[in-house]
Design an enzyme around this catalytic site. Structure first.
Site, PDB file in Angstrom:
ATOM      1  N   VAL A 153       0.837  -1.202   0.000  1.00  0.00           N
ATOM      2  CA  VAL A 153       0.000   0.000   0.000  1.00  0.00           C
ATOM      3  C   VAL A 153       0.869   1.248   0.000  1.00  0.00           C
ATOM      4  CG1 VAL A 153      -1.826   1.266   1.182  1.00  0.00           C
ATOM      5  CG2 VAL A 153      -1.842  -1.230   1.181  1.00  0.00           C
ATOM      6  N   TYR A 154       1.896   1.240   0.829  1.00  0.00           N
ATOM      7  CA  TYR A 154       2.834   2.364   0.883  1.00  0.00           C
ATOM      8  C   TYR A 154       3.487   2.574  -0.476  1.00  0.00           C
ATOM      9  CZ  TYR A 154       6.901   5.153   2.319  1.00  0.00           C
ATOM     10  OH  TYR A 154       7.864   6.135   2.434  1.00  0.00           O
ATOM     11  N   ALA A 155       3.981   1.482  -1.079  1.00  0.00           N
ATOM     12  CA  ALA A 155       4.619   1.582  -2.392  1.00  0.00           C
ATOM     13  C   ALA A 155       3.635   2.112  -3.423  1.00  0.00           C
ATOM     14  CB  ALA A 155       5.162   0.218  -2.818  1.00  0.00           C
TER      15      ALA A 155
END
Length: 267
Positions: A153-155
Protein backbone atom coordinates in the site's frame (compact mmCIF):
# COMPACT_ATOMS: atom_id res chain seq x y z
CA UNK A 1 18.02 29.24 -8.35
CA UNK A 2 15.22 29.31 -5.79
CA UNK A 3 16.01 31.72 -2.96
CA UNK A 4 14.54 30.83 0.42
CA UNK A 5 15.40 34.15 2.05
CA UNK A 6 12.26 36.29 2.53
CA UNK A 7 10.09 33.45 1.16
CA UNK A 8 7.27 31.69 2.99
CA UNK A 9 7.80 27.93 3.14
CA UNK A 10 5.12 25.43 4.17
CA UNK A 11 6.31 22.01 5.35
CA UNK A 12 3.81 19.25 6.09
CA UNK A 13 4.89 16.84 8.80
CA UNK A 14 7.28 19.55 9.91
CA UNK A 15 7.31 18.85 13.65
CA UNK A 16 9.63 15.84 13.53
CA UNK A 17 12.21 13.97 11.46
CA UNK A 18 13.48 15.55 8.26
CA UNK A 19 10.52 17.95 8.28
CA UNK A 20 11.79 19.58 11.45
CA UNK A 21 15.39 19.58 10.21
CA UNK A 22 14.40 21.23 6.92
CA UNK A 23 12.38 23.80 8.84
CA UNK A 24 15.45 24.79 10.84
CA UNK A 25 17.37 25.32 7.61
CA UNK A 26 14.58 27.48 6.21
CA UNK A 27 14.83 29.75 9.24
CA UNK A 28 18.64 29.80 9.07
CA UNK A 29 18.32 31.06 5.48
CA UNK A 30 15.97 33.88 6.47
CA UNK A 31 12.74 32.30 5.28
CA UNK A 32 9.35 32.36 7.01
CA UNK A 33 8.40 28.86 8.16
CA UNK A 34 4.89 27.42 8.31
CA UNK A 35 4.63 23.99 9.92
CA UNK A 36 1.67 21.65 9.50
CA UNK A 37 1.59 18.56 11.70
CA UNK A 38 -0.95 16.23 13.24
CA UNK A 39 1.04 15.90 16.48
CA UNK A 40 0.05 18.88 18.62
CA UNK A 41 2.62 18.15 21.35
CA UNK A 42 5.56 17.91 18.94
CA UNK A 43 4.37 20.99 17.09
CA UNK A 44 4.27 23.13 20.23
CA UNK A 45 7.70 21.88 21.24
CA UNK A 46 9.20 22.79 17.85
CA UNK A 47 7.55 26.21 17.82
CA UNK A 48 9.03 26.91 21.25
CA UNK A 49 12.45 25.72 20.06
CA UNK A 50 12.38 27.76 16.84
CA UNK A 51 10.74 30.99 18.06
CA UNK A 52 14.05 32.78 18.70
CA UNK A 53 15.60 31.68 15.41
CA UNK A 54 13.17 33.24 12.96
CA UNK A 55 9.56 33.78 11.96
CA UNK A 56 7.68 30.51 12.45
CA UNK A 57 4.01 29.52 12.56
CA UNK A 58 2.39 26.19 13.36
CA UNK A 59 -0.97 24.59 12.65
CA UNK A 60 -2.28 21.29 13.98
CA UNK A 61 -3.94 19.46 11.12
CA UNK A 62 -4.77 16.04 9.72
CA UNK A 63 -4.01 16.39 6.00
CA UNK A 64 -6.16 13.32 5.29
CA UNK A 65 -9.17 15.56 6.03
CA UNK A 66 -9.88 17.57 2.86
CA UNK A 67 -12.23 20.03 4.56
CA UNK A 68 -9.68 20.72 7.27
CA UNK A 69 -6.94 21.22 4.67
CA UNK A 70 -9.04 23.80 2.81
CA UNK A 71 -9.91 25.67 6.01
CA UNK A 72 -6.34 25.81 7.35
CA UNK A 73 -4.93 26.75 3.95
CA UNK A 74 -7.31 29.70 3.80
CA UNK A 75 -6.39 30.66 7.36
CA UNK A 76 -2.66 30.56 6.52
CA UNK A 77 -3.04 32.86 3.52
CA UNK A 78 -5.19 35.28 5.54
CA UNK A 79 -2.87 35.36 8.57
CA UNK A 80 0.56 35.02 6.95
CA UNK A 81 0.23 35.53 3.21
CA UNK A 82 0.87 33.44 0.11
CA UNK A 83 2.97 30.28 0.17
CA UNK A 84 6.07 30.53 -2.03
CA UNK A 85 7.53 27.07 -1.45
CA UNK A 86 5.48 23.97 -0.63
CA UNK A 87 7.30 20.91 0.73
CA UNK A 88 5.03 17.87 0.79
CA UNK A 89 6.86 15.87 3.44
CA UNK A 90 4.21 14.20 5.63
CA UNK A 91 3.86 10.47 5.20
CA UNK A 92 2.59 7.30 6.83
CA UNK A 93 3.33 3.58 6.53
CA UNK A 94 1.68 0.40 7.81
CA UNK A 95 3.75 -2.76 7.57
CA UNK A 96 2.55 -6.25 6.71
CA UNK A 97 1.36 -8.10 3.65
CA UNK A 98 -1.34 -6.40 1.59
CA UNK A 99 -4.12 -8.74 2.75
CA UNK A 100 -3.27 -7.91 6.38
CA UNK A 101 -4.14 -4.23 5.91
CA UNK A 102 -7.53 -2.93 6.94
CA UNK A 103 -9.71 -0.83 4.66
CA UNK A 104 -9.06 2.10 6.98
CA UNK A 105 -5.28 1.69 6.73
CA UNK A 106 -5.43 1.61 2.94
CA UNK A 107 -7.63 4.70 2.88
CA UNK A 108 -5.43 6.63 5.31
CA UNK A 109 -2.18 5.74 3.52
CA UNK A 110 -3.45 6.82 0.11
CA UNK A 111 -5.01 10.02 1.46
CA UNK A 112 -1.91 11.18 3.33
CA UNK A 113 0.81 10.01 0.93
CA UNK A 114 -0.83 10.64 -2.43
CA UNK A 115 -4.06 12.64 -2.32
CA UNK A 116 -3.05 15.32 0.20
CA UNK A 117 0.05 16.50 -1.75
CA UNK A 118 -2.07 16.87 -4.89
CA UNK A 119 -4.77 18.77 -3.03
CA UNK A 120 -2.23 21.11 -1.43
CA UNK A 121 -0.72 21.80 -4.83
CA UNK A 122 -4.18 22.57 -6.22
CA UNK A 123 -4.77 25.02 -3.40
CA UNK A 124 -1.46 26.91 -3.51
CA UNK A 125 -0.54 26.56 -7.20
CA UNK A 126 -2.98 29.22 -8.50
CA UNK A 127 -1.21 31.87 -6.40
CA UNK A 128 2.18 30.73 -7.65
CA UNK A 129 0.94 30.83 -11.24
CA UNK A 130 -0.39 34.35 -10.74
CA UNK A 131 2.96 35.49 -9.31
CA UNK A 132 4.88 33.45 -11.95
CA UNK A 133 7.16 32.00 -9.32
CA UNK A 134 7.20 29.30 -6.68
CA UNK A 135 8.46 25.83 -5.95
CA UNK A 136 6.85 22.52 -5.01
CA UNK A 137 8.97 19.75 -3.51
CA UNK A 138 7.40 16.31 -3.20
CA UNK A 139 9.21 13.88 -0.92
CA UNK A 140 8.20 10.45 -2.15
CA UNK A 141 10.38 7.36 -1.67
CA UNK A 142 12.54 4.81 -3.45
CA UNK A 143 9.44 2.66 -2.85
CA UNK A 144 7.92 4.80 -5.60
CA UNK A 145 10.38 3.09 -7.96
CA UNK A 146 10.88 -0.37 -6.45
CA UNK A 147 8.13 -2.84 -5.55
CA UNK A 148 8.67 -4.40 -2.12
CA UNK A 149 6.88 -7.06 -0.05
CA UNK A 150 5.13 -6.01 3.16
CA UNK A 151 4.71 -2.41 1.98
CA UNK A 152 2.39 -2.80 -1.00
CA UNK A 153 0.00 0.00 0.00
CA UNK A 154 2.83 2.36 0.88
CA UNK A 155 4.62 1.58 -2.39
CA UNK A 156 1.39 2.10 -4.31
CA UNK A 157 0.89 5.53 -2.73
CA UNK A 158 4.49 6.49 -3.49
CA UNK A 159 4.33 5.26 -7.09
CA UNK A 160 1.27 7.48 -7.51
CA UNK A 161 2.88 10.60 -6.07
CA UNK A 162 6.16 10.06 -7.92
CA UNK A 163 4.37 9.87 -11.28
CA UNK A 164 2.18 12.87 -10.46
CA UNK A 165 5.09 14.96 -9.25
CA UNK A 166 7.17 14.56 -12.38
CA UNK A 167 4.12 15.04 -14.60
CA UNK A 168 3.41 18.31 -12.77
CA UNK A 169 7.02 19.36 -13.40
CA UNK A 170 6.61 18.76 -17.13
CA UNK A 171 3.38 20.74 -17.19
CA UNK A 172 4.95 23.70 -15.41
CA UNK A 173 7.91 23.61 -17.80
CA UNK A 174 5.70 23.25 -20.89
CA UNK A 175 3.54 26.21 -19.83
CA UNK A 176 6.64 28.31 -18.97
CA UNK A 177 5.24 29.17 -15.55
CA UNK A 178 8.50 29.83 -13.71
CA UNK A 179 7.46 27.29 -11.06
CA UNK A 180 9.93 24.58 -10.12
CA UNK A 181 9.02 21.04 -9.08
CA UNK A 182 11.47 18.72 -7.32
CA UNK A 183 10.80 15.02 -6.79
CA UNK A 184 12.77 13.34 -4.00
CA UNK A 185 13.05 9.54 -3.85
CA UNK A 186 15.09 8.55 -0.78
CA UNK A 187 15.81 5.08 0.56
CA UNK A 188 15.00 4.31 4.22
CA UNK A 189 15.85 7.22 6.54
CA UNK A 190 16.67 6.89 10.24
CA UNK A 191 13.77 9.01 11.47
CA UNK A 192 11.97 6.21 13.34
CA UNK A 193 9.29 5.81 10.69
CA UNK A 194 10.87 2.54 9.59
CA UNK A 195 12.08 1.19 12.91
CA UNK A 196 13.00 -2.49 12.67
CA UNK A 197 14.02 -2.41 9.02
CA UNK A 198 17.16 -4.43 8.23
CA UNK A 199 19.09 -3.42 5.13
CA UNK A 200 22.37 -4.26 3.44
CA UNK A 201 22.16 -0.87 1.76
CA UNK A 202 23.05 1.75 4.40
CA UNK A 203 20.04 3.51 5.91
CA UNK A 204 20.20 7.24 5.24
CA UNK A 205 21.06 9.83 7.88
CA UNK A 206 18.21 12.30 8.39
CA UNK A 207 20.53 15.27 8.86
CA UNK A 208 22.31 14.68 5.56
CA UNK A 209 19.02 14.00 3.76
CA UNK A 210 17.40 17.22 4.99
CA UNK A 211 20.39 19.28 3.86
CA UNK A 212 20.41 17.69 0.42
CA UNK A 213 16.69 18.32 -0.06
CA UNK A 214 16.97 22.02 0.78
CA UNK A 215 19.96 22.30 -1.56
CA UNK A 216 17.96 20.54 -4.28
CA UNK A 217 15.16 23.09 -3.94
CA UNK A 218 17.60 25.99 -4.06
CA UNK A 219 19.25 24.55 -7.18
CA UNK A 220 15.92 23.74 -8.88
CA UNK A 221 16.84 20.08 -9.19
CA UNK A 222 14.33 17.94 -11.03
CA UNK A 223 15.10 14.68 -9.24
CA UNK A 224 16.97 13.83 -6.08
CA UNK A 225 17.52 10.11 -5.48
CA UNK A 226 19.36 8.87 -2.40
CA UNK A 227 21.65 6.95 -2.34
CA UNK A 228 23.09 7.46 -5.82
CA UNK A 229 22.47 3.79 -6.70
CA UNK A 230 18.72 4.48 -6.79
CA UNK A 231 19.36 6.25 -10.10
CA UNK A 232 20.11 2.86 -11.64
CA UNK A 233 16.77 1.28 -10.72
CA UNK A 234 14.88 2.27 -13.84
CA UNK A 235 17.80 1.30 -16.04
CA UNK A 236 17.99 -2.13 -14.43
CA UNK A 237 14.23 -2.64 -14.71
CA UNK A 238 14.38 -1.85 -18.41
CA UNK A 239 17.49 -3.87 -19.25
CA UNK A 240 16.95 -7.11 -17.37
CA UNK A 241 14.15 -9.71 -17.33
CA UNK A 242 11.90 -9.51 -14.28
CA UNK A 243 13.08 -12.89 -12.94
CA UNK A 244 16.70 -11.71 -12.98
CA UNK A 245 15.83 -8.33 -11.51
CA UNK A 246 13.84 -10.01 -8.69
CA UNK A 247 16.72 -12.43 -8.02
CA UNK A 248 19.33 -9.70 -7.90
CA UNK A 249 17.36 -7.10 -5.92
CA UNK A 250 15.61 -9.63 -3.70
CA UNK A 251 18.27 -12.22 -2.96
CA UNK A 252 21.64 -10.62 -3.71
CA UNK A 253 20.92 -7.10 -2.40
CA UNK A 254 18.23 -8.29 0.01
CA UNK A 255 15.76 -5.46 -0.57
CA UNK A 256 12.73 -7.77 -0.54
CA UNK A 257 13.57 -8.85 3.03
CA UNK A 258 14.05 -5.39 4.51
CA UNK A 259 10.53 -5.18 5.98
CA UNK A 260 10.55 -8.62 7.64
CA UNK A 261 11.22 -7.18 11.12
CA UNK A 262 9.50 -3.83 10.59
CA UNK A 263 8.05 -2.22 13.72
CA UNK A 264 7.62 1.38 12.65
CA UNK A 265 6.75 4.41 14.72
CA UNK A 266 3.77 4.23 17.07
CA UNK A 267 0.90 6.23 15.59
Amino acid sequence: MTKISSKTVLITGGASGIGKLMGRQVLDRGGTLVIWDIDKFNLQHVLSEFKDIGEVYGYTIDIANTTWVQEIAKQVEEEIGPIDILINNAGIVFGGYFHENSLQQVDKTIKINAIAPMQLALIFLPGMLKRKQGHICNITSSAGLVANPKMAVYAGSKWAITGWSDSLRLEMKYLKTGIGVTTVTPYYINTGMFNGVKSRIPILDQYKVSKRIIKAIENNRIYLSMPWSMRLVRLAQGLFPIWFYDWFVGRIIGVYKTMDEFKGRKL
